[in-house]
Design an enzyme around this catalytic site. Structure first.
Site, PDB file in Angstrom:
ATOM      1  N   GLN A 138       0.778  -1.252   0.000  1.00 55.47           N
ATOM      2  CA  GLN A 138       0.000   0.000   0.000  1.00 55.47           C
ATOM      3  C   GLN A 138       0.811   1.305   0.000  1.00 55.47           C
ATOM      4  OE1 GLN A 138      -3.387   2.352   2.624  1.00 55.47           O
ATOM      5  NE2 GLN A 138      -3.009   0.263   3.147  1.00 55.47           N
ATOM      6  N   LEU A 160       8.794  -8.666 -14.739  1.00 55.72           N
ATOM      7  CA  LEU A 160      10.240  -8.740 -14.929  1.00 55.72           C
ATOM      8  C   LEU A 160      10.851  -9.453 -13.735  1.00 55.72           C
ATOM      9  CD1 LEU A 160      12.494  -7.609 -16.812  1.00 55.72           C
ATOM     10  CD2 LEU A 160      12.641  -5.641 -15.277  1.00 55.72           C
ATOM     11  N   ASP A 161      11.695 -10.451 -14.012  1.00 54.56           N
ATOM     12  CA  ASP A 161      12.423 -11.098 -12.919  1.00 54.56           C
ATOM     13  C   ASP A 161      13.759 -10.384 -12.791  1.00 54.56           C
ATOM     14  OD1 ASP A 161      13.930 -12.630 -11.216  1.00 54.56           O
ATOM     15  OD2 ASP A 161      13.110 -14.530 -11.937  1.00 54.56           O
ATOM     16  N   THR A 162      13.857  -9.552 -11.812  1.00 54.15           N
ATOM     17  CA  THR A 162      15.055  -8.706 -11.681  1.00 54.15           C
ATOM     18  C   THR A 162      16.188  -9.431 -10.968  1.00 54.15           C
ATOM     19  OG1 THR A 162      14.164  -7.786  -9.645  1.00 54.15           O
ATOM     20  CG2 THR A 162      13.718  -6.572 -11.676  1.00 54.15           C
ATOM     21  N   LYS A 163      15.990 -10.723 -10.691  1.00 53.42           N
ATOM     22  CA  LYS A 163      17.108 -11.481 -10.102  1.00 53.42           C
ATOM     23  C   LYS A 163      17.880 -12.240 -11.179  1.00 53.42           C
ATOM     24  CE  LYS A 163      16.031 -11.440  -5.350  1.00 53.42           C
ATOM     25  NZ  LYS A 163      15.434 -12.095  -4.199  1.00 53.42           N
ATOM     26  N   ASN A 186       9.488   0.246  -2.155  1.00 54.06           N
ATOM     27  CA  ASN A 186       9.232   0.048  -0.722  1.00 54.06           C
ATOM     28  C   ASN A 186       9.456  -1.408  -0.344  1.00 54.06           C
ATOM     29  OD1 ASN A 186       6.727  -0.614  -2.090  1.00 54.06           O
ATOM     30  ND2 ASN A 186       5.736  -0.674  -0.083  1.00 54.06           N
ATOM     31  N   PHE A 187      10.616  -1.927  -0.797  1.00 60.08           N
ATOM     32  CA  PHE A 187      10.992  -3.276  -0.399  1.00 60.08           C
ATOM     33  C   PHE A 187      11.482  -3.256   1.038  1.00 60.08           C
ATOM     34  CE2 PHE A 187      12.026  -3.714  -5.064  1.00 60.08           C
ATOM     35  CZ  PHE A 187      10.926  -4.511  -5.329  1.00 60.08           C
ATOM     36  N   ARG A 242      20.571  -5.839  -2.425  1.00 62.47           N
ATOM     37  CA  ARG A 242      20.815  -7.275  -2.682  1.00 62.47           C
ATOM     38  C   ARG A 242      20.570  -7.614  -4.142  1.00 62.47           C
ATOM     39  NH1 ARG A 242      18.514  -7.672   2.416  1.00 62.47           N
ATOM     40  NH2 ARG A 242      16.418  -8.151   1.710  1.00 62.47           N
ATOM     41  N   GLU A 254       1.400  -1.305   8.180  1.00 60.24           N
ATOM     42  CA  GLU A 254       0.595  -0.172   8.674  1.00 60.24           C
ATOM     43  C   GLU A 254       0.534  -0.031  10.197  1.00 60.24           C
ATOM     44  OE1 GLU A 254      -1.484   2.270   7.065  1.00 60.24           O
ATOM     45  OE2 GLU A 254      -1.766   2.921   9.122  1.00 60.24           O
ATOM     46  N   ASP A 257       0.578   3.737   5.999  1.00 57.48           N
ATOM     47  CA  ASP A 257       0.837   3.410   4.593  1.00 57.48           C
ATOM     48  C   ASP A 257       0.523   4.595   3.670  1.00 57.48           C
ATOM     49  OD1 ASP A 257       1.819   0.855   4.849  1.00 57.48           O
ATOM     50  OD2 ASP A 257      -0.146  -0.077   4.767  1.00 57.48           O
ATOM     51  N   GLY A 282      -7.496  23.649  19.860  1.00 54.97           N
ATOM     52  CA  GLY A 282      -7.898  24.504  20.965  1.00 54.97           C
ATOM     53  C   GLY A 282      -9.405  24.589  21.157  1.00 54.97           C
ATOM     54  N   GLN A 283     -10.164  23.933  20.267  1.00 56.43           N
ATOM     55  CA  GLN A 283     -11.627  24.031  20.355  1.00 56.43           C
ATOM     56  C   GLN A 283     -12.186  22.754  20.956  1.00 56.43           C
ATOM     57  OE1 GLN A 283     -12.875  26.851  19.675  1.00 56.43           O
ATOM     58  NE2 GLN A 283     -11.149  27.729  18.558  1.00 56.43           N
TER      59      GLN A 283
HETATM   60  N1  COA Z   1      11.934  -9.927  -9.460  1.00 53.21           N
HETATM   61  C1  COA Z   1      12.645 -10.664  -8.590  1.00 53.21           C
HETATM   62  N2  COA Z   1      12.646 -10.479  -7.263  1.00 53.21           N
HETATM   63  C2  COA Z   1      11.838  -9.508  -6.775  1.00 53.21           C
HETATM   64  C3  COA Z   1      11.055  -8.694  -7.609  1.00 53.21           C
HETATM   65  C4  COA Z   1      11.113  -8.927  -9.004  1.00 53.21           C
HETATM   66  N3  COA Z   1      10.416  -8.220  -9.879  1.00 53.21           N
HETATM   67  N4  COA Z   1      10.368  -7.821  -6.842  1.00 53.21           N
HETATM   68  C5  COA Z   1      10.715  -8.083  -5.568  1.00 53.21           C
HETATM   69  N5  COA Z   1      11.609  -9.097  -5.537  1.00 53.21           N
HETATM   70  C6  COA Z   1      12.240  -9.702  -4.345  1.00 53.21           C
HETATM   71  C7  COA Z   1      13.018  -8.712  -3.542  1.00 53.21           C
HETATM   72  O1  COA Z   1      14.258  -8.460  -4.156  1.00 53.21           O
HETATM   73  C8  COA Z   1      13.130  -9.453  -2.213  1.00 53.21           C
HETATM   74  O2  COA Z   1      14.162 -10.401  -2.315  1.00 53.21           O
HETATM   75  P1  COA Z   1      15.274 -10.641  -1.145  1.00 53.21           P
HETATM   76  O3  COA Z   1      14.507 -10.808   0.108  1.00 53.21           O
HETATM   77  O4  COA Z   1      15.947 -11.882  -1.602  1.00 53.21           O
HETATM   78  O5  COA Z   1      16.155  -9.474  -1.117  1.00 53.21           O
HETATM   79  C9  COA Z   1      11.814 -10.241  -2.162  1.00 53.21           C
HETATM   80  O6  COA Z   1      11.241 -10.114  -3.451  1.00 53.21           O
HETATM   81  C10 COA Z   1      10.800  -9.817  -1.155  1.00 53.21           C
HETATM   82  O7  COA Z   1      10.698  -8.419  -0.997  1.00 53.21           O
HETATM   83  P2  COA Z   1      10.218  -7.809   0.394  1.00 53.21           P
HETATM   84  O8  COA Z   1      10.126  -6.360   0.258  1.00 53.21           O
HETATM   85  O9  COA Z   1      11.113  -8.332   1.467  1.00 53.21           O
HETATM   86  O10 COA Z   1       8.751  -8.433   0.549  1.00 53.21           O
HETATM   87  P3  COA Z   1       8.068  -9.079   1.832  1.00 53.21           P
HETATM   88  O11 COA Z   1       6.736  -9.539   1.369  1.00 53.21           O
HETATM   89  O12 COA Z   1       8.920 -10.102   2.480  1.00 53.21           O
HETATM   90  O13 COA Z   1       7.905  -7.857   2.849  1.00 53.21           O
HETATM   91  C11 COA Z   1       7.120  -5.658   3.521  1.00 53.21           C
HETATM   92  C12 COA Z   1       6.863  -6.937   2.675  1.00 53.21           C
HETATM   93  C13 COA Z   1       6.043  -4.661   3.156  1.00 53.21           C
HETATM   94  C14 COA Z   1       7.040  -6.035   4.998  1.00 53.21           C
HETATM   95  C15 COA Z   1       8.502  -5.107   3.201  1.00 53.21           C
HETATM   96  O14 COA Z   1       8.612  -4.922   1.822  1.00 53.21           O
HETATM   97  C16 COA Z   1       8.813  -3.808   3.911  1.00 53.21           C
HETATM   98  O15 COA Z   1       9.107  -3.755   5.106  1.00 53.21           O
HETATM   99  N6  COA Z   1       8.798  -2.671   3.147  1.00 53.21           N
HETATM  100  C17 COA Z   1       9.123  -1.365   3.645  1.00 53.21           C
HETATM  101  C18 COA Z   1       8.027  -0.814   4.506  1.00 53.21           C
HETATM  102  C19 COA Z   1       6.706  -0.758   3.800  1.00 53.21           C
HETATM  103  O16 COA Z   1       6.556  -0.211   2.745  1.00 53.21           O
HETATM  104  N7  COA Z   1       5.696  -1.310   4.469  1.00 53.21           N
HETATM  105  C20 COA Z   1       4.335  -1.059   4.125  1.00 53.21           C
HETATM  106  C21 COA Z   1       3.788  -1.973   3.207  1.00 53.21           C
HETATM  107  S1  COA Z   1       2.132  -1.451   2.912  1.00 53.21           S
END
Ligand code: COA
Length: 416
Positions: free
Chosen positions: A17, A72-75, A96-97, A104, A139, A168, A249-250
Site C-alpha cells: 500500500q 520482470l524477474d530482476t534477479k 518500498n521493499f 541485494r 501499517e 501506509d 484549541g476548540q
Molecule cells: N523480481 C525478482 N525479485 C523480486 C522482484 C522482481 N520483480 N520484486 C521483488 N523481488 C524480491 C526482492 O528483491 C526481495 O528479495 P530478497 O529478500 O531476496 O532481497 C523479495 O522479493 C521480497 O521483498 P520484500 O520487500 O522483502 O517483501 P516481503 O513480502 O517479504 O515484505 C514488507 C513486505 C512490506 C514487509 C517489506 O517490503 C517492507 O518492510 N517494506 C518497507 C516498509 C513498507 O513499505 N511497508 C508497508 C507496506 S504497505
C-alpha cells in the site's frame, strides 16, 4: 489538456500500500508510471482480500490506477539488464521493499547513479536509521511506533489503531511530496537524489499535536481540554488517550443522535467553539449559561466540558445527525455527522467532484474508488483502471528499444 507531471517517467518498484499510494498520485498528476512486478504473482495485493474469483482484488485495483504493468524477474541477469535500461530512461525509481532488498538485487544508490545521475530514488522504509532500521513494517506497526496508537482510544482501554491508513497512505503522501520536490531541485542542479520517508516518521508528523501535548504536560502537569481534567482524573507522565476530545484549541466530543441504540453511526461531532457559545446555549435551551460565571468563559467551561457535552447530547438525541447538522450550521456552530462508508459511497456531491469515482474493470466489472483528493485547475485527473499483471510488458519493452525477437527470447527464458 496537459498534466502537471507530463513527461516524467517513473519506475514503480512498489508493492502493497504505502509505495503504490505514492505512485498512483504521481500517475494522476500525469506521470508515466511503469509498475515492475514479478511474473506469475505480481504485487501480492492482487490476490489479497479477493471478493471476485480470479479478478484483481479491490485492494490492488484501488491503489494502482493510471499505471502500466510489466513483469520482470530482476534477479535474473537478463532481467537486471532490462531494469538497467529502465533506470537509464526513467526520472524516478520508487520502491518500498524490505530494507536492503534493492542493494541485494545489485542496485545500490551508487550503481543507480552510475547508470543515471539524474535519477531520483525514493524509498519507503518502516524506520529511519537507528535500532529498528532493518525491520519489516506494516501499517499498524507504524501507527504504534509513530505515537498514534498510544494516543488513540479511551484511557480505560488499550491503545487503538485507527482506520485511516496513516502509516501506509500517509507515508505515500509524504513520499510523493519528496519526489516532486527532488524533481524541482533537479531542474537547478541536474542531479537526482535519494528521498526517504520512514513510516514511523510520517505517522509522528501526523501526530505532531501529541508531541506538543507531551511538552505541555511536562510544563503544566495537566491539559485542561482533555476529558481527564474535566473528570478530575490524574494525568501520568505521558500524553494519555483523549477519547474523542479535539486535538486543537476548540473543545469537541462525539454525541449520540436519534437512533443511536441501533445505528452504530447515529452520532455527530460537536464543537463548543467559543465565538458561538451564545448560540450553543440558545439552541439547546440553556440561555442561563450565557451569563452564568461557571459557563460564560472558555476557561470557566474547561472543568465542566463533559457535563456540557452530556447536556448538548440530551438535545442531539432528539433528532437525526443530519437534522442536528442543519440546525447547528444555521448558527455557524462547527459540527460533523459521523458518516458510514455506505453513506459516503452514496453521497452525490463526492461523485460530482471526482472524490468517489466509478471505474470499470475488464475482469471485475464496475467498482467504486477514491479519486484524487488533490484538485488542480490546470491538471485535471481522469481515473483509469489498474493494469492487469504484465498488461504492458511488450508495449514498454518496445518503447525501451527492444525488438520483437528480443522480447520473445526474454519470454522464453521467463525473464518477463
Ligand atoms: N523480481 C525478482 N525479485 C523480486 C522482484 C522482481 N520483480 N520484486 C521483488 N523481488 C524480491 C526482492 O528483491 C526481495 O528479495 P530478497 O529478500 O531476496 O532481497 C523479495 O522479493 C521480497 O521483498 P520484500 O520487500 O522483502 O517483501 P516481503 O513480502 O517479504 O515484505 C514488507 C513486505 C512490506 C514487509 C517489506 O517490503 C517492507 O518492510 N517494506 C518497507 C516498509 C513498507 O513499505 N511497508 C508497508 C507496506 S504497505
Amino acid at each position: 489538456m496537459s498534466k502537471a507531471l507530463d513527461g516524467v517517467r517513473i519506475l514503480d518498484f512498489t508493492h502493497v500500500q504505502s509505495g503504490p499510494t505514492c505512485t498512483q498520485l504521481l500517475a494522476w498528476f500525469g506521470a508515466d508510471v511503469i509498475k515492475v512486478e514479478r511474473a506469475g504473482e505480481g504485487d501480492a495485493t492482487r490476490g489479497q482480500l479477493r471478493d471476485v474469483p480470479d479478478a484483481d482484488s479491490l485492494y490492488f485495483t484501488m491503489l494502482n490506477h493510471n499505471k502500466r504493468s510489466i513483469t520482470l524477474d530482476t534477479k535474473k541477469p537478463a532481467g537486471k539488464e532490462v531494469l538497467e535500461t529502465l533506470i537509464k530512461q526513467c526520472d524516478v525509481l520508487v520502491e518500498n521493499f524490505a530494507p536492503g532488498a534493492l542493494d541485494r538485487m545489485g542496485f545500490t544508490w551508487e550503481r543507480i547513479q552510475e547508470l543515471n545521475p539524474r535519477m531520483v530514488v525514493a524509498s519507503v522504509k518502516g524506520f529511519g536509521p537507528g535500532p529498528y532500521e532493518d525491520c519489516k513494517v506494516y501499517e499498524n506497526v507504524a501507527q504504534c511506533a509513530g505515537g498514534s496508537a498510544s494516543t488513540t482510544g479511551f484511557d480505560d482501554g488499550p491503545p487503538l489503531v485507527t482506520g485511516a491508513q496513516i502509516g501506509d497512505s500517509g507515508t505515500g503522501l509524504h513520499l510523493a511530496l519528496g519526489i516532486v520536490t527532488a524533481l524541482y531541485q533537479r531542474n537547478a542542479t541536474g542531479r537526482g537524489q535519494k528521498v526517504l520517508t520512514a513510516m514511523q516518521d510520517a505517522v509522528l508528523n501526523l501526530c505532531r499535536v501529541k508531541l506538543r501535548d507531551q511538552q505541555r504536560l511536562e510544563h503544566a502537569g495537566v491539559m485542561e481540554e482533555y476529558p481527564q481534567f474535566s473528570d478530575g482524573r490524574k494525568f501520568g507522565d505521558a500524553v494519555p488517550r483523549a477519547g474523542n476530545a479535539s486535538g486543537g484549541g476548540q473543545p469537541g466530543w462525539i454525541l449520540k443522535c436519534k437512533g443511536w441504540e441501533t445505528d452504530p453511526n447515529a452520532y455527530i461531532y460537536f464543537i463548543a467553539q467559543a465565538p458561538v457559545w451564545k448560540s450553543v446555549c440558545q439552541v439547546i435551551g440553556r440561555e442561563e449559561w450565557i451569563t452564568d460565571p461557571d459557563y460564560a468563559t472558555p476557561r470557566a467551561r474547561l472543568p465542566r466540558l463533559m457535563t456540557i457535552f452530556a447536556t448538548v447530547e440530551e438535545w442531539t438525541k432528539t433528532m437525526t445527525k443530519f437534522e442536528a447538522m442543519d440546525i447547528l450550521n444555521k448558527y455557524d456552530i462547527p459540527c460533523g455527522p459521523i458518516l458510514s462508508m455506505k453513506e459516503i459511497a452514496e453521497e452525490p456531491s463526492l461523485r460530482k467532484t471526482g472524490t468517489v469515482v466509478e471505474v470499470d474493470h475488464p475482469k471485475r466489472g464496475k467498482y467504486l474508488t477514491v479519486g484524487n483528493p488533490i484538485k488542480m485547475s490546470d491538471s485535471p485527473t481522469e481515473v483509469t483502471r489498474s493494469p492487469l499483471l504484465g498488461e504492458h510488458t511488450e508495449e514498454v519493452l518496445t518503447q525501451l528499444g527492444y525488438s520483437e525477437q528480443q522480447i520473445a527470447a526474454l519470454r522464453e527464458d521467463r525473464v518477463i
